[in-house]
Design an enzyme around this catalytic site. Sequence first.
Site, short mmCIF file in Angstrom:
data_model
loop_
_atom_site.label_atom_id
_atom_site.label_comp_id
_atom_site.label_asym_id
_atom_site.label_seq_id
_atom_site.Cartn_x
_atom_site.Cartn_y
_atom_site.Cartn_z
N HIS A 127 15.72 -8.60 -20.45
CA HIS A 127 14.42 -7.98 -20.77
C HIS A 127 13.83 -8.62 -22.02
O HIS A 127 12.63 -8.95 -22.06
CB HIS A 127 14.61 -6.47 -20.96
CG HIS A 127 13.41 -5.77 -21.49
ND1 HIS A 127 12.44 -5.21 -20.68
CD2 HIS A 127 13.00 -5.52 -22.77
CE1 HIS A 127 11.50 -4.67 -21.42
NE2 HIS A 127 11.82 -4.84 -22.69
N GLU A 128 14.65 -8.80 -23.06
CA GLU A 128 14.17 -9.40 -24.30
C GLU A 128 13.75 -10.85 -24.09
O GLU A 128 12.74 -11.31 -24.65
CB GLU A 128 15.24 -9.31 -25.40
CG GLU A 128 15.64 -7.89 -25.79
CD GLU A 128 14.47 -7.08 -26.32
OE1 GLU A 128 13.58 -7.66 -26.96
OE2 GLU A 128 14.44 -5.86 -26.08
N HIS A 152 10.28 -11.06 -22.69
CA HIS A 152 9.20 -11.00 -23.68
C HIS A 152 8.88 -12.39 -24.23
O HIS A 152 7.72 -12.76 -24.41
CB HIS A 152 9.58 -10.07 -24.84
CG HIS A 152 9.44 -8.62 -24.52
ND1 HIS A 152 8.27 -8.07 -24.05
CD2 HIS A 152 10.33 -7.58 -24.63
CE1 HIS A 152 8.44 -6.76 -23.87
NE2 HIS A 152 9.67 -6.44 -24.22
N GLU A 170 5.92 -4.41 -21.40
CA GLU A 170 7.25 -3.86 -21.08
C GLU A 170 7.51 -3.93 -19.58
O GLU A 170 8.63 -4.26 -19.15
CB GLU A 170 7.37 -2.42 -21.58
CG GLU A 170 7.42 -2.29 -23.09
CD GLU A 170 8.57 -3.06 -23.71
OE1 GLU A 170 9.68 -3.04 -23.16
OE2 GLU A 170 8.34 -3.72 -24.75
#
Length: 410
Positions: free
Chosen positions: A276-277, A280, A354
């Site tokens: 997920h990071e 980004h 997100e």
Amino acid sequence: MTANTLFYIIIAIITINFIKDKVIDALNAKHFNDALPDDLKDVYDDVEYKKSQNYKATKYKFDIITSTFSVILTLGFLLLDGFEYVDTIARSLSENPIIIALIFFGIIMIGSDILTTPFSFYSTFVIEEKFGFNKTTKKLFAIDKIKGWLMMAIVGGSILALIIWFYTITGKNFWLYAWALIAIFTLFMNMFYSKLIVPLFNKQTPLEEGHLRDQIAAYARTVGFKLDKIFVIDGSKRSTKANAYFSGFGSEKRVTLYDTLINDLEEEEIVAVLAHEVGHYKKKHIIFNLISSILLTGITLYILSLFISNPILSKAIGVDIPSFHIGLIAFGILYAPISEITGLVMNLFSRKFEYQADDFAKNTYQSEPLITSLKKLSKNSLSNLTPHPAYVFMHYSHPTLLERIKNLRK
């Protein structure tokens, strides 16, 4: 417009903002006891959900007390000419406008912090302690306070002094130089915050060799992401709550995992959080946020330059001698509604980002480990799983857990 009219506008902004926040908080509180949606029923058992409800209610009641105290303090300071009193003290100690401003803000900041420290102490050592979150010692609490004051004095004081110096030598054009200064500082902090600032408060150690690091490295290779710097931070010395974040660019990019995160999650769940990071970074959200922040700062400084020389700003908050630092206080209050609107827009982008980062993790790794990790993290922090939509719109930079799960399971 007269100074008296502007004074009442300032009072109205503070009062209306307080009432608006309390109404939204009350709407949110009405949902504390809602039944959990089917997708979230496995997050808490009955005992844990009751504990979560108690935690939310306790925090809500305490916030009413602290915010009420804060608004009464602010309004009282305005009505009793507190800014004039502090400005007089500062001017009695120096004739240099930069020194006067530093003394003025030093008194305001330290005085405010001293008055609010009992609330912070109670929150940490009573509320967070009661619900099993607090790991901070009283000694560490005091050391953090002192370090925070020193950081504010050195970093904040230096930036403020330079901005006032720009103003004294360039007049209304100061905003260009101030913007350049803040832009450079923002870029520098994005690059080196974890390397220079975090070690002042926490210990960071490289993630040790082993199966978890191998899994992370293997995932990073599959998405063409060079990741050599993976650190573990000792967040457990302050709280049991977990987190992970990405910082830096180029050779300075790194991922920081809280030790509580490693203890709470399975390895594949940690990799999913990391995915997920990475999402980004790959989707350039960090660049977008950085550029947006710098642009908004420039716009704010430009608008400030249009009004800062007008003595009506200083007189509106009861100070007879016009100055940059007094005008800055008045402008900050008057600009609050615009700042809130830009904050809402940035939150909209943040929630969208997100979803995109979740989709990246789903498409390049797996969705279920991310879902289970989000559930565990929500459970371990006693998160509110049934927030009011208005509260989400006003305050959430992330979608709700339910929204994220639905998106991940599409």
